[in-house]
Design an enzyme around this catalytic site. Structure first.
Site: not given
Length: 333
Positions: A24, A54-55, A78, A124
């Site tokens: 991303e 969309s990991e 992250f 995070h």
């Protein structure tokens, strides 16, 4: 350090046309932390690609690409975002060589920013090494500054099996001279003795390395500071040799006390060197609570230079395990 990451990726891509970078905002924006800045201009959209949010999708695509001839480097903005794609990493990538009887390797590198210190809050700011280090088939490395960020990443991209490289984001702005090219590559599984000392061995990883080193530099005792650099496999020989000389071990971790990576180091040293220790093996960690958002609380949460110095000093002076600050103050049980 972010420039060192970018330089490592560029050198790897020049060396091998099979190396591609996806994630991303890695292409047009140059990475949210500017760790992929300039790659798109040099290598083009065929090798540096922005992905949808969309990991699971793009990490799964990278696993397939790695198994069929490419060497993908995936950026996870992250570390926590790996949670929605963990199956692709620990069940698919880590197991494919074993399940295919060696017919398919997965030369995949997954980079992720981790750690507290920049006010990103509980969701995070975790380190999350424990998500990966108990998974056979994965290697895990953690950068502690510009040189290790460059050297470990170059080694990871060359490796024929999946490697997770964690980058403490509060160190991205740190500056240092960096040796590039083959001379700058750091072999996975090798620790570095950063400073010599006779009284105690401090084993640190990632963001705790500069903390441990500064604590040792201003103390009245002499510490051998070891940057572990690679968590899987970790450099057992270097750590054991150091503790044999000093007779004491303190592991400095950023993560919570329970289940931290330092338990493996502590158990191995206590098992093999029990009769040679001058004090109990000790771990300096954060408490078992989510990372706070408020700056004063976040600063208190992670081990500081002063806290490490205090804990080590008490261990050396008394020969007993110091209580953590939250136990002394009744803040957490």
């Amino acid at each position: 350090m972010n420039q060192a990451v970018s330089a490592a990726l560029a050198d790897a891509m020049r060396e091998d046309p099979a190396v591609v970078v996806i994630g991303e905002d890695v292409a047009v924006p140059g990475g949210v932390f500017k760790a992929t800045d300039g790659l798109l201009a040099e290598f083009g959209v065929g090798r540096v690609r922005d992905t949808p949010i969309s990991e699971m999708g793009f990490l799964g695509a990278a696993v397939g690409a790695a198994a069929t001839g490419l060497r993908p480097v995936v950026e996870i903005m992250f570390g926590e975002f790996l949670g929605v794609a963990l199956d692709q990493l620990v069940t698919e990538a880590a197991k494919l060589r074993y399940l295919s009887a060696g017919q398919y390797g997965v030369p995949l590198t997954v980079r992720a920013s981790v750690g507290a210190g920049l006010g990103f809050g509980a969701q995070h700011s975790q380190c999350l090494e424990t998500w990966f280090y108990a998974t056979p088939g994965l290697k895990v490395a953690v950068a502690s500054g510009p040189q290790t960020a460059y050297g470990l990443l170059r080694a990871a991209v060359r490796d024929d099996d999946p490697v997770v490289v964690l980058e403490p984001r509060r160190l991205y702005g740190g500056r240092a001279e960096v040796v590039t090219g083959d001379d700058g590559i750091i072999a996975l599984g090798s620790a570095e003795v950063r400073t010599a000392g006779d009284d105690v061995t401090l084993v640190a990883l990632g963001g705790t390395v500069p903390v441990a080193q500064e604590a040792a530099d201003g103390a009245g005792w002499g510490a051998e500071v070891v940057d572990l650099r690679t968590l899987v496999p970790w450099d057992v020989a270097t750590v054991l040799d150091s503790v044999r000389r000093t007779g004491r071990l303190v592991v400095v971790e950023e993560g919570p006390f329970s289940g931290g990576w330092g338990t493996e180091i502590a158990a191995r040293v206590a098992s093999e060197l029990f009769g040679e220790l001058r004090a109990p093996v000790h771990r300096v960690t954060s408490p078992d609570v989510p990372v706070p958002y408020a700056k004063p609380l976040e600063t208190r949460y992670v081990p500081t230079v002063e806290y490490v110095r205090e804990q080590v000093g008490e261990l050396i002076e008394t020969g007993r395990t110091p209580r953590p600050w939250w136990s002394r103050e009744g803040a957490h049980r």
